[in-house]
Write an enzyme that holds these catalytic residues in place. Sequence first.
Site, mmCIF file in Angstrom:
data_model
loop_
_atom_site.group_PDB
_atom_site.id
_atom_site.type_symbol
_atom_site.label_atom_id
_atom_site.label_comp_id
_atom_site.label_asym_id
_atom_site.label_seq_id
_atom_site.Cartn_x
_atom_site.Cartn_y
_atom_site.Cartn_z
ATOM 1 N N SER A 70 0.809 -1.214 0.000
ATOM 2 C CA SER A 70 0.000 0.000 0.000
ATOM 3 C C SER A 70 0.839 1.259 0.000
ATOM 4 C CB SER A 70 -0.935 0.022 1.219
ATOM 5 O OG SER A 70 -0.187 0.024 2.416
ATOM 6 N N CYS A 71 2.104 1.152 0.392
ATOM 7 C CA CYS A 71 2.920 2.357 0.522
ATOM 8 C C CYS A 71 4.369 2.048 0.226
ATOM 9 C CB CYS A 71 2.783 2.934 1.921
ATOM 10 S SG CYS A 71 3.763 4.421 2.168
ATOM 11 N N GLY A 72 4.938 2.755 -0.722
ATOM 12 C CA GLY A 72 6.361 2.626 -1.002
ATOM 13 C C GLY A 72 7.176 3.665 -0.279
#
Length: 289
Positions: A121-123
């Site tokens: 969901s998040c890099g």
Amino acid sequence: MSANAIAHLSVVRVTDDEDQKTTDALAIEEPLEIRLEYGPAGDRKSQNISVTMRTPGNDAELALGFLFTEGIIKHQSDTDLIAHCFIACAENKENVIQVNLKEGVTPILNNTERNFYTTSSCGVCGKASINAIKTVSAFENSQNVKNHISADMIYLLPAILQKHQEVFSYTGGLHASALFDSTGELILVREDIGRHNALDKLIGVALNNEMLPLNQHVLLLSGRASFELVQKAAMAGINIIAAVGAPSSLAVQLAEEFNITLVGFLRGRRFNIYTHPNRILLSKHEDSY
């Protein structure tokens, strides 16, 4: 569609209190370790760069796009080999991909302090500091290149993308990034359980095909527009981004700074223009907005 992108599981489906045993298709989520090898022939170094949760498929594009959008490499020609470890190194690991840089190519690693793990969901949330988030695009000036698209064409883009979201049509669980030309012709689509991975895959294949800078194209995001997606788009020289979902405040700030036209809430015949509206041609005006 990768054969490893979908899992079929037994479920109990409930409809109006009636239950039925059936099967459901789920998007697979697995870790991918990106490893970098570089240095002279007699002194090669190997470094683990990141682990990202992704949907298997197009892993070489993902690794290449990630290294480019993170500013670690500058050109596709910096690489010598990109392959899973059962090919590129001695280990038999399908979920480890190694990027071998050519001799004489030094990766830019000083601004890539990362925790080793990032989620699907998040890099950006794996970055160690805010100073390590913002990268500088090699194509920063390409955002000034003239590029326009009509509002009537923008309205059509989500429906075109939906027809080409092969894995999403089975699972309903993937994000997509799509590249269109200014006439609305679909050029590339990549899907992944991670929105940042989908865009890295897209930019990776464009880099492989020597298409950069992408300053005569439109990027469509199937979900929201976050800071990291605008940043990755800026690295590739993209100057028009349309998102089905909402942008974040930081995404709007970055789009404004990089002279990127950012469109959000693209649904039906409605959208909001958050930055640089001059590239959007409205039918009631002869010129751009």
